[in-house]
Design a protein around this motif. Sequence first.
Motif, PDB file in Angstrom:
ATOM      1  N   MET A  53     197.094 -23.383 -69.839  1.00 47.06           N
ATOM      2  CA  MET A  53     195.737 -22.772 -70.022  1.00 47.06           C
ATOM      3  C   MET A  53     195.747 -21.381 -69.516  1.00 47.06           C
ATOM      4  N   ALA A  54     196.528 -20.850 -68.507  1.00 49.67           N
ATOM      5  CA  ALA A  54     196.712 -19.638 -68.164  1.00 49.67           C
ATOM      6  C   ALA A  54     197.366 -18.789 -69.165  1.00 49.67           C
ATOM      7  N   ALA A  55     198.530 -19.516 -69.771  1.00 46.52           N
ATOM      8  CA  ALA A  55     199.124 -18.923 -70.672  1.00 46.52           C
ATOM      9  C   ALA A  55     198.624 -18.634 -72.185  1.00 46.52           C
ATOM     10  N   ARG A  56     197.864 -19.736 -72.494  1.00 46.45           N
ATOM     11  CA  ARG A  56     197.222 -19.877 -73.690  1.00 46.45           C
ATOM     12  C   ARG A  56     195.636 -20.039 -73.630  1.00 46.45           C
ATOM     13  N   PRO A  57     195.039 -19.209 -73.401  1.00 48.80           N
ATOM     14  CA  PRO A  57     193.416 -19.470 -73.015  1.00 48.80           C
ATOM     15  C   PRO A  57     192.732 -19.995 -74.260  1.00 48.80           C
ATOM     16  N   HIS A  58     193.339 -20.396 -75.469  1.00 47.11           N
ATOM     17  CA  HIS A  58     192.692 -21.071 -76.585  1.00 47.11           C
ATOM     18  C   HIS A  58     193.073 -22.588 -76.350  1.00 47.11           C
ATOM     19  N   LEU A  59     193.622 -23.107 -75.300  1.00 48.53           N
ATOM     20  CA  LEU A  59     193.741 -24.625 -75.071  1.00 48.53           C
ATOM     21  C   LEU A  59     192.476 -25.131 -74.404  1.00 48.53           C
ATOM     22  N   ARG A  87     195.927 -29.004 -83.104  1.00 53.95           N
ATOM     23  CA  ARG A  87     195.589 -27.772 -83.302  1.00 53.95           C
ATOM     24  C   ARG A  87     194.830 -27.551 -84.666  1.00 53.95           C
ATOM     25  N   LEU A  88     193.711 -26.925 -84.451  1.00 52.70           N
ATOM     26  CA  LEU A  88     192.849 -26.648 -85.464  1.00 52.70           C
ATOM     27  C   LEU A  88     192.663 -25.207 -85.853  1.00 52.70           C
ATOM     28  N   THR A  89     192.503 -24.828 -86.972  1.00 55.46           N
ATOM     29  CA  THR A  89     192.271 -23.506 -87.389  1.00 55.46           C
ATOM     30  C   THR A  89     190.990 -23.421 -88.154  1.00 55.46           C
ATOM     31  N   SER A  90     190.332 -22.005 -88.352  1.00 54.62           N
ATOM     32  CA  SER A  90     189.153 -21.876 -89.102  1.00 54.62           C
ATOM     33  C   SER A  90     189.307 -20.557 -89.686  1.00 54.62           C
ATOM     34  N   SER A  91     188.849 -20.304 -90.739  1.00 58.83           N
ATOM     35  CA  SER A  91     188.506 -18.982 -91.626  1.00 58.83           C
ATOM     36  C   SER A  91     187.585 -17.962 -90.722  1.00 58.83           C
ATOM     37  N   LEU A 105     192.429 -23.192 -82.208  1.00 59.37           N
ATOM     38  CA  LEU A 105     192.119 -23.732 -81.145  1.00 59.37           C
ATOM     39  C   LEU A 105     192.989 -24.877 -80.877  1.00 59.37           C
ATOM     40  N   SER A 106     193.608 -25.265 -79.655  1.00 59.50           N
ATOM     41  CA  SER A 106     194.424 -26.443 -79.559  1.00 59.50           C
ATOM     42  C   SER A 106     193.750 -27.224 -78.486  1.00 59.50           C
ATOM     43  N   VAL A 107     193.804 -28.503 -78.720  1.00 58.52           N
ATOM     44  CA  VAL A 107     192.997 -29.437 -77.995  1.00 58.52           C
ATOM     45  C   VAL A 107     193.871 -30.586 -77.495  1.00 58.52           C
ATOM     46  N   THR A 108     193.794 -30.780 -76.222  1.00 57.63           N
ATOM     47  CA  THR A 108     194.661 -32.069 -75.688  1.00 57.63           C
ATOM     48  C   THR A 108     193.687 -33.096 -75.049  1.00 57.63           C
ATOM     49  N   TRP A 109     194.116 -34.197 -75.086  1.00 54.58           N
ATOM     50  CA  TRP A 109     193.619 -35.503 -74.256  1.00 54.58           C
ATOM     51  C   TRP A 109     194.400 -36.551 -73.975  1.00 54.58           C
ATOM     52  N   PHE A 110     194.057 -37.597 -73.432  1.00 57.43           N
ATOM     53  CA  PHE A 110     194.546 -38.827 -73.122  1.00 57.43           C
ATOM     54  C   PHE A 110     193.733 -40.133 -73.781  1.00 57.43           C
ATOM     55  N   GLN A 111     194.566 -40.780 -74.200  1.00 58.47           N
ATOM     56  CA  GLN A 111     193.623 -41.993 -74.902  1.00 58.47           C
ATOM     57  C   GLN A 111     194.681 -43.322 -74.763  1.00 58.47           C
ATOM     58  N   LEU A 128     181.731 -28.494 -78.836  1.00 56.91           N
ATOM     59  CA  LEU A 128     182.540 -27.399 -78.541  1.00 56.91           C
ATOM     60  C   LEU A 128     181.941 -25.818 -79.143  1.00 56.91           C
ATOM     61  N   ASP A 129     182.106 -24.870 -78.307  1.00 53.68           N
ATOM     62  CA  ASP A 129     181.735 -23.725 -78.640  1.00 53.68           C
ATOM     63  C   ASP A 129     182.949 -22.847 -79.402  1.00 53.68           C
ATOM     64  N   TRP A 130     183.124 -23.045 -80.762  1.00 49.83           N
ATOM     65  CA  TRP A 130     184.543 -22.340 -81.427  1.00 49.83           C
ATOM     66  C   TRP A 130     184.476 -20.933 -81.005  1.00 49.83           C
ATOM     67  N   PRO A 131     183.729 -20.182 -81.157  1.00 49.42           N
ATOM     68  CA  PRO A 131     183.493 -18.667 -81.006  1.00 49.42           C
ATOM     69  C   PRO A 131     184.213 -18.236 -79.289  1.00 49.42           C
ATOM     70  N   SER A 132     183.892 -19.106 -78.464  1.00 46.90           N
ATOM     71  CA  SER A 132     184.218 -18.722 -77.188  1.00 46.90           C
ATOM     72  C   SER A 132     185.508 -19.353 -76.807  1.00 46.90           C
ATOM     73  N   LEU A 133     185.992 -20.369 -77.441  1.00 48.39           N
ATOM     74  CA  LEU A 133     187.237 -21.093 -77.113  1.00 48.39           C
ATOM     75  C   LEU A 133     188.535 -20.637 -77.936  1.00 48.39           C
ATOM     76  N   ALA A 134     188.353 -20.330 -79.143  1.00 45.61           N
ATOM     77  CA  ALA A 134     189.384 -20.159 -80.091  1.00 45.61           C
ATOM     78  C   ALA A 134     189.756 -18.686 -79.857  1.00 45.61           C
ATOM     79  N   ARG A 135     191.155 -18.441 -80.332  1.00 43.11           N
ATOM     80  CA  ARG A 135     191.679 -16.972 -80.433  1.00 43.11           C
ATOM     81  C   ARG A 135     192.118 -16.622 -81.886  1.00 43.11           C
ATOM     82  N   PHE A 136     191.890 -15.467 -82.093  1.00 40.80           N
ATOM     83  CA  PHE A 136     192.283 -14.607 -83.267  1.00 40.80           C
ATOM     84  C   PHE A 136     193.654 -14.489 -83.455  1.00 40.80           C
ATOM     85  N   VAL A 137     194.154 -14.957 -84.707  1.00 41.04           N
ATOM     86  CA  VAL A 137     195.532 -14.553 -85.106  1.00 41.04           C
ATOM     87  C   VAL A 137     195.505 -13.941 -86.437  1.00 41.04           C
TER      88      VAL A 137
END
Length: 141
Positions: A53-59, A87-91, A105-111, A128-137
């Motif tokens: 998460m420190a290396a990729r804030p969009h996780l 891994r999800l993307t949005s326009s 935005l990348s999401v990880t979990w256990f199940q 989730l709040d996409w604008p605050s979590l996702a990164r621009f590419v």
Amino acid sequence: MSQTRQDGLRGYQVGSVHAELRELTVSDDREGMLEGTPHLHRRFRLMGFEKAMAARPHLYVHDLDRLRADVEGRVEEWLPREAVRARLTSSWTPENIAEFGHTELSVTWFQTAAQNPFAYLATIVRPLDWPSLARFVPFED
């Protein structure tokens, strides 16, 4: 809610933004482990997540606060065996960006193996709040 488009991509509602699933992997989180304890396993996962998460804030790590509490409380119950990464993307792009591109935005979990990862992803990302979590590419030439 999840919908599948004609091109095979699954769409998800992430807060107010529509996103598409680009990648989903499920792996055995204990594969290759020779020994250890549930507490040690949680500590290693937590350290790995915090570094990532420190290396990729969009996780986004689902239930990260619970994992931290479990490590502090020395819970001796194993995490569910399946580790899932999506891994999800949005326009959608931030208003202050003039470049062409998309957000991701990348999401990880256990199940458990009995859970449907696509349905579980929908419940995770809906609030989730996409604008605050996702990164621009930016698009590359």
